[in-house]
Design a protein around this motif. Structure first.
Motif, PDB file in Angstrom:
ATOM      1  N   VAL A   1      45.391  43.196  18.967  1.00 58.93           N
ATOM      2  CA  VAL A   1      44.046  43.174  19.560  1.00 58.93           C
ATOM      3  C   VAL A   1      43.786  44.447  20.356  1.00 58.93           C
ATOM      4  CG1 VAL A   1      42.608  42.047  21.308  1.00 58.93           C
ATOM      5  CG2 VAL A   1      43.795  40.668  19.587  1.00 58.93           C
ATOM      6  N   ARG A   2      44.788  44.932  21.068  1.00 59.02           N
ATOM      7  CA  ARG A   2      44.615  46.183  21.825  1.00 59.02           C
ATOM      8  C   ARG A   2      44.405  47.365  20.884  1.00 59.02           C
ATOM      9  NH1 ARG A   2      49.202  44.051  25.179  1.00 59.02           N
ATOM     10  NH2 ARG A   2      48.245  43.122  27.038  1.00 59.02           N
ATOM     11  N   ALA A   3      45.107  47.369  19.748  1.00 61.33           N
ATOM     12  CA  ALA A   3      44.919  48.440  18.774  1.00 61.33           C
ATOM     13  C   ALA A   3      43.503  48.396  18.207  1.00 61.33           C
ATOM     14  CB  ALA A   3      45.940  48.304  17.637  1.00 61.33           C
ATOM     15  N   PHE A   4      43.026  47.185  17.962  1.00 60.88           N
ATOM     16  CA  PHE A   4      41.655  46.997  17.465  1.00 60.88           C
ATOM     17  C   PHE A   4      40.638  47.453  18.508  1.00 60.88           C
ATOM     18  CE2 PHE A   4      37.940  44.068  17.358  1.00 60.88           C
ATOM     19  CZ  PHE A   4      37.382  44.491  16.155  1.00 60.88           C
ATOM     20  N   ALA A   5      40.877  47.082  19.762  1.00 59.73           N
ATOM     21  CA  ALA A   5      39.956  47.448  20.847  1.00 59.73           C
ATOM     22  C   ALA A   5      39.885  48.956  21.020  1.00 59.73           C
ATOM     23  CB  ALA A   5      40.401  46.783  22.155  1.00 59.73           C
ATOM     24  N   ALA A   6      41.039  49.622  20.904  1.00 57.77           N
ATOM     25  CA  ALA A   6      41.076  51.082  21.048  1.00 57.77           C
ATOM     26  C   ALA A   6      40.315  51.751  19.911  1.00 57.77           C
ATOM     27  CB  ALA A   6      42.519  51.561  21.066  1.00 57.77           C
TER      28      ALA A   6
ATOM     29  N   SER B   1      34.538  44.952  10.345  1.00 54.01           N
ATOM     30  CA  SER B   1      35.101  44.896   8.989  1.00 54.01           C
ATOM     31  C   SER B   1      35.658  46.245   8.532  1.00 54.01           C
ATOM     32  CB  SER B   1      34.054  44.406   7.990  1.00 54.01           C
ATOM     33  OG  SER B   1      32.933  45.274   7.983  1.00 54.01           O
ATOM     34  N   SER B   2      35.181  47.322   9.127  1.00 55.46           N
ATOM     35  CA  SER B   2      35.662  48.656   8.745  1.00 55.46           C
ATOM     36  C   SER B   2      37.094  48.900   9.201  1.00 55.46           C
ATOM     37  CB  SER B   2      34.756  49.747   9.346  1.00 55.46           C
ATOM     38  OG  SER B   2      33.439  49.612   8.880  1.00 55.46           O
ATOM     39  N   TRP B   3      37.568  48.051  10.122  1.00 56.74           N
ATOM     40  CA  TRP B   3      38.925  48.251  10.627  1.00 56.74           C
ATOM     41  C   TRP B   3      39.961  48.069   9.519  1.00 56.74           C
ATOM     42  CZ3 TRP B   3      42.988  44.958  13.196  1.00 56.74           C
ATOM     43  CH2 TRP B   3      43.857  45.734  13.969  1.00 56.74           C
ATOM     44  N   ARG B   4      39.677  47.157   8.598  1.00 62.79           N
ATOM     45  CA  ARG B   4      40.615  46.919   7.489  1.00 62.79           C
ATOM     46  C   ARG B   4      40.832  48.198   6.690  1.00 62.79           C
ATOM     47  NH1 ARG B   4      38.862  42.840   2.780  1.00 62.79           N
ATOM     48  NH2 ARG B   4      37.550  44.635   2.319  1.00 62.79           N
ATOM     49  N   GLU B   5      39.740  48.905   6.370  1.00 70.61           N
ATOM     50  CA  GLU B   5      39.846  50.143   5.608  1.00 70.61           C
ATOM     51  C   GLU B   5      40.562  51.225   6.430  1.00 70.61           C
ATOM     52  OE1 GLU B   5      37.141  48.069   5.358  1.00 70.61           O
ATOM     53  OE2 GLU B   5      38.006  47.598   3.387  1.00 70.61           O
ATOM     54  N   TYR B   6      40.301  51.215   7.734  1.00 73.67           N
ATOM     55  CA  TYR B   6      40.957  52.186   8.616  1.00 73.67           C
ATOM     56  C   TYR B   6      42.473  52.008   8.569  1.00 73.67           C
ATOM     57  CZ  TYR B   6      42.731  54.046  13.049  1.00 73.67           C
ATOM     58  OH  TYR B   6      43.472  54.699  14.008  1.00 73.67           O
TER      59      TYR B   6
ATOM     60  N   SER C   1      44.723  38.745  11.043  1.00 71.22           N
ATOM     61  CA  SER C   1      44.844  37.364  11.505  1.00 71.22           C
ATOM     62  C   SER C   1      44.726  37.296  13.021  1.00 71.22           C
ATOM     63  CB  SER C   1      46.193  36.791  11.053  1.00 71.22           C
ATOM     64  OG  SER C   1      46.341  35.458  11.504  1.00 71.22           O
ATOM     65  N   ALA C   2      45.388  38.226  13.701  1.00 67.38           N
ATOM     66  CA  ALA C   2      45.326  38.261  15.164  1.00 67.38           C
ATOM     67  C   ALA C   2      43.915  38.592  15.646  1.00 67.38           C
ATOM     68  CB  ALA C   2      46.325  39.291  15.686  1.00 67.38           C
ATOM     69  N   VAL C   3      43.307  39.583  15.016  1.00 73.59           N
ATOM     70  CA  VAL C   3      41.972  40.011  15.439  1.00 73.59           C
ATOM     71  C   VAL C   3      40.928  38.939  15.141  1.00 73.59           C
ATOM     72  CG1 VAL C   3      40.116  41.664  14.955  1.00 73.59           C
ATOM     73  CG2 VAL C   3      42.445  42.477  15.346  1.00 73.59           C
ATOM     74  N   ASN C   4      41.043  38.270  14.015  1.00 71.15           N
ATOM     75  CA  ASN C   4      40.094  37.202  13.684  1.00 71.15           C
ATOM     76  C   ASN C   4      40.195  36.052  14.690  1.00 71.15           C
ATOM     77  OD1 ASN C   4      38.871  38.442  11.508  1.00 71.15           O
ATOM     78  ND2 ASN C   4      40.237  37.540   9.992  1.00 71.15           N
ATOM     79  N   ARG C   5      41.429  35.781  15.149  1.00 73.92           N
ATOM     80  CA  ARG C   5      41.581  34.739  16.171  1.00 73.92           C
ATOM     81  C   ARG C   5      40.903  35.182  17.462  1.00 73.92           C
ATOM     82  NH1 ARG C   5      40.766  31.447  18.726  1.00 73.92           N
ATOM     83  NH2 ARG C   5      41.979  29.705  19.583  1.00 73.92           N
ATOM     84  N   PHE C   6      40.992  36.461  17.758  1.00 74.85           N
ATOM     85  CA  PHE C   6      40.343  37.013  18.952  1.00 74.85           C
ATOM     86  C   PHE C   6      38.822  36.936  18.817  1.00 74.85           C
ATOM     87  CE2 PHE C   6      38.729  40.865  21.239  1.00 74.85           C
ATOM     88  CZ  PHE C   6      39.008  40.426  22.530  1.00 74.85           C
ATOM     89  N   LEU C   7      38.311  37.243  17.637  1.00 75.05           N
ATOM     90  CA  LEU C   7      36.866  37.185  17.407  1.00 75.05           C
ATOM     91  C   LEU C   7      36.349  35.754  17.548  1.00 75.05           C
ATOM     92  CD1 LEU C   7      36.579  39.657  14.389  1.00 75.05           C
ATOM     93  CD2 LEU C   7      35.789  40.046  16.738  1.00 75.05           C
TER      94      LEU C   7
ATOM     95  N   LYS D   1      37.507  39.949   6.359  1.00 72.39           N
ATOM     96  CA  LYS D   1      38.121  39.318   5.198  1.00 72.39           C
ATOM     97  C   LYS D   1      39.522  39.880   4.967  1.00 72.39           C
ATOM     98  CE  LYS D   1      33.920  38.141   2.631  1.00 72.39           C
ATOM     99  NZ  LYS D   1      33.176  38.317   1.350  1.00 72.39           N
ATOM    100  N   PHE D   2      40.433  38.988   4.596  1.00 76.76           N
ATOM    101  CA  PHE D   2      41.801  39.405   4.317  1.00 76.76           C
ATOM    102  C   PHE D   2      41.889  40.117   2.964  1.00 76.76           C
ATOM    103  CE2 PHE D   2      42.523  35.720   7.152  1.00 76.76           C
ATOM    104  CZ  PHE D   2      43.313  36.340   8.116  1.00 76.76           C
ATOM    105  N   LEU D   3      42.900  40.947   2.828  1.00 77.48           N
ATOM    106  CA  LEU D   3      43.193  41.547   1.522  1.00 77.48           C
ATOM    107  C   LEU D   3      43.811  40.477   0.643  1.00 77.48           C
ATOM    108  CD1 LEU D   3      44.903  44.851   2.743  1.00 77.48           C
ATOM    109  CD2 LEU D   3      42.678  44.698   1.617  1.00 77.48           C
TER     110      LEU D   3
END
Length: 276
Positions: free
Chosen positions: A32-37, A48-53, A69-75, A86-88
């Protein structure tokens, strides 16, 4: 949109109330911290662009899905399920990577090395995990009382299961406890009498890899559980019973434990005799 530290702290507290393990919570918070950064000044709708990143950064698909999975739980915690990612779609491999497959011979070398270097506690700890199939977080249930009864009940995440201790292991545990003046309670303790942490167990196992001649990538507590699973299945051929012993809610999880190495899979293909 910036995600505040206080929000992540509240998310952490919520995970604790759900009964998540310390390791799981740490993993979720790291993701979640990586996503937030990454999100920083972007709008949440662009999540959703985070997946491609992550894919562009070279993360393996399985790792990407784990982070999602972690980020979706946070959302969901934020009440923004509309932004879920969406998952791969990843086809499950038919075999494990050989670089992570711990063999019985390598396991024996680890035990021999621990014994030769005077690490009696580590040797017995590895034997206990591998002979029972318990998780490293369940080591605390190995007590003097359990050794006397030749078994114990493990209560984890609201699920209770019974495990048995083989007689030879039971005798070794009681002998070790007596030698170290442990009359009751947990057997695997630090020199100061505290419970051994997951990190300490991990470090002690890694420290003997080189001398044992075993690749570090193969040596971690959970791989002892894998070795137990594959050995148990070869003997009993009962995946339902194995799932019960391991404490799995789904047989699909147990199937993952039974994947053979790539080399073994190749040998099986050769035996088909379909190439003339």
């Amino acid at each position: 949109m910036k995600i505040k530290r206080e929000t992540i702290r509240r998310f952490s507290a919520m995970l604790s109330t759900e009964g998540r393990s310390k390791g799981t919570i740490e993993k979720y918070l790291r993701d979640v911290r990586a996503f937030a950064a990454w999100l920083d000044d972007l709008e949440l709708e662009e999540a959703s662009s985070w997946r491609e990143y992550l894919l562009e950064r070279g993360y393996a698909p399985v790792t990407v899905n784990s982070m999602l999975s972690a980020v979706n739980r946070f959302l969901r915690f934020l009440g923004r399920e509309d932004c879920k990612i969406k998952f791969l779609r990843v086809q499950r491999k038919a075999f494990r990577e050989e670089s992570r497959e711990l063999t019985k011979a390598e396991y024996q070398r680890l035990l021999d090395t621990a014994r030769e270097t005077g690490q009696e506690r580590l040797e017995l700890l590895m034997e206990t995990i591998c002979a029972t199939g318990i998780r490293v977080s369940e080591v605390r249930y190995i007590t003097v009382e359990a050794a006397n009864r030749a078994g114990t009940d493990i209560n984890l995440k609201g699920k209770i299961r019974s495990i048995l201790l083989p007689n030879k292991l039971r005798r070794k545990l009681l002998k070790y406890a007596k030698k170290n003046k442990i009359a009751s309670g947990e057997i695997f303790l630090t020199g100061s009498g505290k419970r051994m942490s997951r990190g300490q167990i991990w470090r002690e196992m890694k420290a003997i890899c080189k001398k044992a001649g075993v690749e570090e990538s193969k040596v971690f507590p959970h791989n002892l559980r894998h070795l137990f699973a594959t050995t148990f299945y070869k003997v009993c051929k009962d995946i339902v019973k194995l799932a019960d012993v391991l404490g799995h809610s789904s047989i699909n999880t147990t199937r993952i434990y039974l994947m053979t190495s790539g080399a073994e899979h190749a040998r099986q293909l050769e035996k088909l005799g379909l190439v003339t």
